[in-house]
Design an enzyme around this catalytic site. Structure first.
Site, PDB file in Angstrom:
ATOM      1  N   CYS A   1       0.811  -1.218   0.000  1.00  0.00           N
ATOM      2  CA  CYS A   1       0.000   0.000   0.000  1.00  0.00           C
ATOM      3  C   CYS A   1       0.847   1.272   0.000  1.00  0.00           C
ATOM      4  CB  CYS A   1      -0.963  -0.008   1.171  1.00  0.00           C
ATOM      5  SG  CYS A   1      -2.213  -1.283   0.965  1.00  0.00           S
TER       6      CYS A   1
ATOM      7  N   ASN B   1     -10.037  -0.095  -1.161  1.00  0.00           N
ATOM      8  CA  ASN B   1      -8.577  -0.012  -1.098  1.00  0.00           C
ATOM      9  C   ASN B   1      -7.987  -0.552  -2.401  1.00  0.00           C
ATOM     10  OD1 ASN B   1      -5.853  -0.257  -0.628  1.00  0.00           O
ATOM     11  ND2 ASN B   1      -6.058  -1.325   1.332  1.00  0.00           N
TER      12      ASN B   1
ATOM     13  N   HIS C   1      -3.511   7.202   2.184  1.00  0.00           N
ATOM     14  CA  HIS C   1      -3.853   5.903   1.593  1.00  0.00           C
ATOM     15  C   HIS C   1      -5.254   5.526   2.043  1.00  0.00           C
ATOM     16  CE1 HIS C   1      -3.868   1.853   0.300  1.00  0.00           C
ATOM     17  NE2 HIS C   1      -3.795   1.350   1.520  1.00  0.00           N
TER      18      HIS C   1
HETATM   19  N1  COA Z   1     -18.876  -8.410   7.821  1.00  0.00           N
HETATM   20  C1  COA Z   1     -19.335  -8.657   9.067  1.00  0.00           C
HETATM   21  N2  COA Z   1     -18.520  -8.986  10.091  1.00  0.00           N
HETATM   22  C2  COA Z   1     -17.208  -9.053   9.829  1.00  0.00           C
HETATM   23  C3  COA Z   1     -16.681  -8.802   8.552  1.00  0.00           C
HETATM   24  C4  COA Z   1     -17.565  -8.480   7.531  1.00  0.00           C
HETATM   25  N3  COA Z   1     -17.169  -8.227   6.281  1.00  0.00           N
HETATM   26  N4  COA Z   1     -15.341  -8.930   8.608  1.00  0.00           N
HETATM   27  C5  COA Z   1     -15.040  -9.255   9.871  1.00  0.00           C
HETATM   28  N5  COA Z   1     -16.156  -9.336  10.605  1.00  0.00           N
HETATM   29  C6  COA Z   1     -16.310  -9.658  12.011  1.00  0.00           C
HETATM   30  C7  COA Z   1     -15.124 -10.429  12.548  1.00  0.00           C
HETATM   31  O1  COA Z   1     -15.217 -11.803  12.231  1.00  0.00           O
HETATM   32  C8  COA Z   1     -15.251 -10.165  14.023  1.00  0.00           C
HETATM   33  O2  COA Z   1     -16.196 -11.040  14.564  1.00  0.00           O
HETATM   34  P1  COA Z   1     -15.950 -11.733  16.002  1.00  0.00           P
HETATM   35  O3  COA Z   1     -15.872 -10.567  16.953  1.00  0.00           O
HETATM   36  O4  COA Z   1     -17.141 -12.587  16.154  1.00  0.00           O
HETATM   37  O5  COA Z   1     -14.661 -12.454  15.871  1.00  0.00           O
HETATM   38  C9  COA Z   1     -15.822  -8.754  14.080  1.00  0.00           C
HETATM   39  O6  COA Z   1     -16.374  -8.498  12.785  1.00  0.00           O
HETATM   40  C10 COA Z   1     -14.783  -7.703  14.371  1.00  0.00           C
HETATM   41  O7  COA Z   1     -13.660  -7.974  13.564  1.00  0.00           O
HETATM   42  P2  COA Z   1     -12.394  -7.068  13.583  1.00  0.00           P
HETATM   43  O8  COA Z   1     -11.354  -7.642  12.713  1.00  0.00           O
HETATM   44  O9  COA Z   1     -12.053  -6.756  14.993  1.00  0.00           O
HETATM   45  O10 COA Z   1     -13.002  -5.746  12.930  1.00  0.00           O
HETATM   46  P3  COA Z   1     -12.334  -4.382  12.774  1.00  0.00           P
HETATM   47  O11 COA Z   1     -13.146  -3.369  13.432  1.00  0.00           O
HETATM   48  O12 COA Z   1     -10.878  -4.422  13.103  1.00  0.00           O
HETATM   49  O13 COA Z   1     -12.454  -4.136  11.210  1.00  0.00           O
HETATM   50  C11 COA Z   1     -11.039  -4.257   9.270  1.00  0.00           C
HETATM   51  C12 COA Z   1     -11.833  -5.035  10.302  1.00  0.00           C
HETATM   52  C13 COA Z   1     -10.351  -5.226   8.330  1.00  0.00           C
HETATM   53  C14 COA Z   1     -12.017  -3.394   8.490  1.00  0.00           C
HETATM   54  C15 COA Z   1     -10.027  -3.360   9.986  1.00  0.00           C
HETATM   55  O14 COA Z   1      -9.351  -4.118  10.941  1.00  0.00           O
HETATM   56  C16 COA Z   1      -9.014  -2.727   9.086  1.00  0.00           C
HETATM   57  O15 COA Z   1      -9.338  -1.862   8.299  1.00  0.00           O
HETATM   58  N6  COA Z   1      -7.738  -3.083   9.236  1.00  0.00           N
HETATM   59  C17 COA Z   1      -6.627  -2.415   8.613  1.00  0.00           C
HETATM   60  C18 COA Z   1      -6.616  -2.421   7.146  1.00  0.00           C
HETATM   61  C19 COA Z   1      -5.386  -1.702   6.679  1.00  0.00           C
HETATM   62  O16 COA Z   1      -5.133  -0.577   7.057  1.00  0.00           O
HETATM   63  N7  COA Z   1      -4.559  -2.315   5.934  1.00  0.00           N
HETATM   64  C20 COA Z   1      -3.297  -1.672   5.652  1.00  0.00           C
HETATM   65  C21 COA Z   1      -2.966  -1.522   4.309  1.00  0.00           C
HETATM   66  S1  COA Z   1      -3.739  -2.598   3.204  1.00  0.00           S
END
Ligand code: COA
Length: 334
Positions: free
Chosen positions: A118, A289, A259
């Site tokens: 990224c 993204n 980003h």
């Molecule tokens: N729909 C519904 N629920 C979802 C889901 C989706 N698409 N994806 C994950 N979940 C669930 C998970 O399984 C988890 O369930 P659980 O609590 O029963 O285990 C819950 O939602 C919370 O998951 P979590 O991973 O803690 O969510 P989050 O708030 O961290 O959001 C991302 C997930 C991926 C959106 C977030 O972590 C993120 O943006 N991460 C960084 C991405 C990034 O910056 N990358 C860098 C460059 S690419």
């Protein structure tokens, strides 16, 4: 990064390309345990674009560059160097730069690919800047292009909702005015972050076999929570640092160009810098993204809409797999 060369590098043109096909959040509701509301509130994404299965990353990159050349009103023969930021090259080799050079008939250009996930675009821009500052090159294109749909596991709700396909390009040219163009760049890596975000299959450690394919090792793997935590800190810290280092206050900054990985990361970064919403370039809601294409596509769209003007200070910031991250300070030149 100190400029010891005779020139500054200034951005003199931009261009972008996104595929026509729109994938909205409802699409995923049809076959995954997810919903539009969760995706929008957790990520800020409403839809993303997807390129046809039979078209490669270079297809989008070529079109982004063609749009840039049109905007600058120059021919491809004037280009000395093409740097391609991508994690989804058309193939392992030849480089996507070679494929693009052939497609465009860029007979006076050499080129290469840079892989920094990224942060690919800002790493490539910092690299391109050196060729201009030294005086060795006069017109350098940096194109960020990624067909993320090629490496996304559409059965994994944790990742498949995040990514999109796009390409965008900028042109760098020299100026003797040391007060305009790219004024500073801070680049960082930390390999400790590799365990949280990677694609294990297809390289020399895990060459493609039936087993690696069965284990879905050719797709993006991300531990979102860990990456989120590190991205918020990494991107906000480095964005603030470049502002401080250059004695700029938030009211002097016209735009943060972050980003586009997650709207909550973008907001945290803007808050740390003391910037209101209208000073933050955003297109994550439309494109998700798109990895290397996020920053230049934002700049290109805002420029096209007449929202960027000469003398504006822009801070470009990214965080990605590696980890890789950094910030670039630009004083807009045209
Ligand atoms: N729909 C519904 N629920 C979802 C889901 C989706 N698409 N994806 C994950 N979940 C669930 C998970 O399984 C988890 O369930 P659980 O609590 O029963 O285990 C819950 O939602 C919370 O998951 P979590 O991973 O803690 O969510 P989050 O708030 O961290 O959001 C991302 C997930 C991926 C959106 C977030 O972590 C993120 O943006 N991460 C960084 C991405 C990034 O910056 N990358 C860098 C460059 S690419």
């Amino acid at each position: 990064m100190e400029n010891k060369g005779p020139y500054n590098a200034m951005i003199t043109a931009v261009g972008h390309y996104v595929p026509d096909r729109v994938i909205d959040n409802k699409y995923f509701e049809q076959y995954l345990d997810t919903n539009d509301e969760w995706i929008r509130t957790r990520t800020g994404i409403s839809e993303r674009r997807r390129l046809d299965k039979d078209k490669p990353t270079s297809y989008m990159a070529v079109r982004a560059i063609q749009s840039l050349l049109k905007n600058r009103n120059i021919g491809i023969e004037e280009i000395d160097l093409i740097i391609v930021a991508t994690v989804t090259p058309d193939m392992i080799y030849p480089s996507t730069a070679c494929i693009i050079q052939k497609e465009l008939g860029a007979k006076n250009a050499w080129g290469f690919d840079i892989l920094a996930a990224c942060s690919g675009f800002i790493f490539s821009l910092t690299t391109a800047m050196q060729f201009i500052q030294s005086g060795s090159h006069k017109k350098v294109i940096v194109v960020g292009a990624d067909k993320m749909s090629a490496i996304t596991n559409f059965e994994d709700r944790n990742t498949c909702i995040l990514f999109g396909d796009a390409a965008a390009a900028i042109l760098l040219e020299p100026t003797e005015d040391k007060n305009i163009g790219i004024l500073d760049s801070i680049m960082r890596i930390d390999g400790e972050g590799g365990k949280y975000l990677h694609q294990l299959g297809g390289g020399s450690l895990n060459p493609a076999t039936h087993d690696t394919v069965d284990k879905k090792m050719h797709f993006v793997y991300q531990e979102g929570k860990n990456v989120f935590k590190d991205a918020v800190k990494g991107m906000a810290d480095v964005s603030y640092e470049i502002m401080q280092k250059n004695d700029l206050t938030s009211d002097q900054i016209s735009y943060l160009v972050p980003h586009q990985a997650n709207m909550r990361i973008i907001t945290a970064c803007a808050e740390r810098m003391g910037l209101p919403e209208d000073k933050v370039m955003v297109n994550i809601h439309k494109y998700g993204n798109a990895t290397s294409a996020t920053i230049p596509s934002c700049i290109s769209e805002y420029w096209q809409a007449g929202k960027v003007k000469k003398g504006d200070y822009l801070i470009l910031s990214s965080f990605g797999a590696g980890y890789t991250w950094g910030s670039i300070l630009v004083k807009w030149a045209y």
